[in-house]
Design an enzyme around this catalytic site. Structure first.
Site, PDB file in Angstrom:
ATOM      1  N   GLY A  68      12.974   0.579  -0.579  1.00 39.71           N
ATOM      2  CA  GLY A  68      12.751   1.679  -1.542  1.00 39.71           C
ATOM      3  C   GLY A  68      12.333   2.782  -1.086  1.00 39.71           C
ATOM      4  N   ASP A  69      11.699   2.842  -0.220  1.00 37.55           N
ATOM      5  CA  ASP A  69      11.109   4.384   0.472  1.00 37.55           C
ATOM      6  C   ASP A  69      12.255   4.873   1.379  1.00 37.55           C
ATOM      7  OD1 ASP A  69       8.495   3.366  -0.321  1.00 37.55           O
ATOM      8  OD2 ASP A  69       8.334   2.645   2.054  1.00 37.55           O
TER       9      ASP A  69
END
Length: 305
Positions: free
Chosen positions: A250-251
């Site tokens: 996600g990052d």
């Protein structure tokens, strides 16, 4: 310049075992130590994309030295505020499934908080972007991210926020450049139940735009991701490969979108890069390399929904 803020970084001690037996001695087949933290992950992917970035936050003790030295070894610019307490260690156990053991984090004194805020505000220039991502150490107020926003805006810079729940909602009136909840976090914000369709997820995501967000991404794990705009929405995915590591995916998606958008790409172009970055990390042992990102980018498919 894109500054990432990691207030509660960690050494991620990743260990692998064929099986796990509680109450017994377990022999590990593989171990590795990585600099961890959502903001650090964002800066590492931005560096892979050749986007100028500096990693900021708090580091302390021998664990903090490990993180700082690991980032410097990779030529990643960083300027962490030193603290007296030791930075935490998180354990990522890979056996039959993936289990995380995350420590709460160190004590941050009032003087250390003030030193960080001063260092950040002295750096900011018009057009900069500040990415605020991840959990807070126990002693920081829940409003810490929100309290940084006036100084960011005073410098004519923008901010990206990657947090959840009320802490996310409290920042929307200040118009974050990008927000990226996953589909479970989005449901928890408004309805407390999984959305039955992509269309229902889009409707919920548009609420974040109405409340002030400039761009909304929604990650959906193996089902791809959404880019939601006021008048249209896109669903994207990549060609499936074996998922090796979900930590940092996600990052990586957030970094890909923010990096390309601030470099002048359209939101749709930035979304394609975001999909490639997120999936490339999921298909890698560590965060994705530029070579892996480019490989996955060639398989991205996007359709309007």
């Amino acid at each position: 310049m894109i500054y990432s803020i990691t207030l509660n970084p960690s050494i991620d001690y990743v260990v692998t075992s064929d099986q796990l037996f509680l109450g017994r001695v377990n022999r590990l087949t593989e171990t590795t130590k990585l600099p961890g933290g959502k903001g650090i992950n964002v800066s590492r992917i931005l560096q892979a994309l050749a986007v100028p970035t500096v990693a900021l936050g708090f580091l302390g003790g021998f664990t903090g030295d490990f993180i700082k030295n690991a980032l410097k070894a990779d030529d990643l610019p960083c300027d962490f505020t030193p603290i007296a307490a030791d930075t935490r260690i998180n354990v990522k156990l890979r056996a039959e499934s993936e289990t995380e053991l995350n420590a709460p984090g160190p004590r941050i004194t009032d003087d250390e908080q003030r030193a960080f805020i001063t260092a950040l505000t002295e750096r900011l220039q018009p057009g900069d972007v500040v990415v605020m991502a991840g959990s807070l150490p126990p002693d920081l107020p829940a409003s810490f991210y929100r309290d940084l926003i006036p100084a960011i805006h005073a410098a004519q810079a923008e901010f990206v926020i990657d947090t959840t729940g009320q802490a996310l909602l409290d920042t929307l009136a200040d118009h974050p450049l990008v927000v990226k909840p996953n589909h479970h976090e989005l449901a928890a914000l408004f309805d407390d139940a999984p959305y039955p369709s992509i269309e229902a997820t889009v409707v919920a995501g548009r609420k974040l735009l109405t409340l002030g967000a400039q761009h909304v991404l929604v990650s959906m794990a193996g089902k791809g991701a959404l880019l939601i705009e006021a008048d249209r929405a896109y669903h994207g995915n990549t060609r499936p490969q074996q998922v090796i590591n979900s930590v940092g995916a996600g990052d990586s998606m957030l970094a890909g979108f923010t990096g390309r958008l601030t470099a002048g790409a359209t939101p749709l172009e930035a979304f394609k890069t975001a999909l490639a970055c997120g999936s490339a990390t999921a298909y890698s042992q560590d965060l994705a390399t530029r070579e892996k990102i480019d490989d996955v980018l060639a398989t991205v498919t996007v359709k309007e929904v």
